[in-house]
Design a protein around this motif. Structure first.
Motif, short mmCIF file in Angstrom:
data_model
loop_
_atom_site.label_atom_id
_atom_site.label_comp_id
_atom_site.label_asym_id
_atom_site.label_seq_id
_atom_site.Cartn_x
_atom_site.Cartn_y
_atom_site.Cartn_z
N ILE A 1 -1.12 2.38 -2.08
CA ILE A 1 -0.04 1.48 -2.51
C ILE A 1 1.18 1.70 -1.63
O ILE A 1 1.68 2.83 -1.51
CB ILE A 1 0.31 1.72 -4.00
CG1 ILE A 1 -0.95 1.60 -4.86
CG2 ILE A 1 1.39 0.75 -4.46
CD1 ILE A 1 -0.73 1.89 -6.34
N LEU B 1 3.17 1.26 -12.13
CA LEU B 1 2.57 1.95 -10.99
C LEU B 1 1.42 2.85 -11.46
O LEU B 1 0.32 2.83 -10.89
CB LEU B 1 3.64 2.77 -10.26
CG LEU B 1 3.14 3.67 -9.13
CD1 LEU B 1 2.58 2.83 -7.97
CD2 LEU B 1 4.25 4.60 -8.62
N MET C 1 8.36 -2.34 -9.17
CA MET C 1 7.29 -1.86 -10.07
C MET C 1 7.82 -0.66 -10.86
O MET C 1 8.31 0.30 -10.28
CB MET C 1 6.09 -1.42 -9.22
CG MET C 1 4.78 -1.48 -9.94
SD MET C 1 3.32 -0.98 -8.96
CE MET C 1 3.79 -1.19 -7.26
N ALA D 1 5.38 2.81 -2.93
CA ALA D 1 5.09 3.24 -4.30
C ALA D 1 6.05 4.35 -4.74
O ALA D 1 6.44 4.40 -5.91
CB ALA D 1 3.65 3.74 -4.38
#
Ligand code: OGA
Ligand code: MN
Length: 210
Positions: free
Chosen positions: A22, A6, A1, A25
């Motif tokens: 998340i 994000l 990501m 992350a």
């Protein structure tokens, strides 16, 4: 990501439900640097956390028992973290018009047996902390280690979510709306807790004072 994917996801979830969790992350290299720094800081850099002006020391220890060390720009990992947090601040302001103005954060070390009972990070109308960010620096965390973060709806004692303090997990929520607690941990537990503030300066008061 990517960072922007994000930040989009965080903005959407904050907009829809006021919180988000998340996993994986935090950028890997940043997490590794922070996890190593928090373990290498001298013990004397950490102090017993407080909970407000009125409570005495003994009272505090029945509510929270972690030790904290504020993060600033004087270390490489601290600097990288604050830069990342600034990117998130700008993205949220752009997407949600939150008017986030400043960010403060600390490392927290929970020793075995430590906990933080149910609390709010800000009280409506009294403070200017609007958004809480928490991330975890514990590789190899297992269920047997305890130390979960429980997040509650505003008026219920049935948790909305249980979050394991696993390396790289990021939790973001509206500071005034979600009571939360840290269950007793069985092993050393490292986290970062941070708060975005809005500027509540008026003609009589300059706040934040730094
Ligand atoms: C806090 C806090 C949560 C956590 O420091 O205010 O709620 O999981 N921390 O470390
Ligand atoms: Mn909190």
């Amino acid at each position: 990501m990517s960072a922007s994917e994000l930040f989009d996801r965080i903005a959407n979830e904050i907009y829809q439900q006021g919180f988000c969790v998340i996993r994986n992350a935090l950028p890997e290299a940043l997490g590794v640097a922070l996890a190593s720094e928090v373990r290498s800081l001298p013990e004397e850099n950490f102090s017993r956390a407080g909970i407000g002006r009125q409570a005495d020391h003994q009272n505090i220890e029945t509510i929270r028992r972690d030790e904290i060390c504020w993060i600033d720009n004087t270390t490489a990992a601290g600097q990288a973290w604050l830069l990342w947090a600034d990117g998130l601040q700008q993205a949220l302001n752009r997407r949600l018009f939150l008017g986030l103005f400043s960010f403060e954060s600390h490392y927290a070390h929970y020793h075995p047996g430590d906990f933080y009972k149910v609390h709010l990070d800000a009280f409506r109308g009294q403070q200017n902390r609007v958004l809480t960010v928490v991330t975890y620096l514990n590789p190899d965390w297992t269920d047997a280690d305890g130390g979960e973060l429980l997040i509650y709806p505003e008026k219920s004692n049935q948790p909305l979510l249980t979050v394991k303090p696993e390396f790289g997990t990021l939790v973001v929520f509206l500071s005034e709306e979600f009571p939360h607690e840290v269950l007793p941990t069985l092993t050393d537990r490292y986290s970062i807790a941070g708060w975005y503030r809005i500027n509540t300066s008026d003609s009589n008061r300059v706040d934040p004072a730094f």
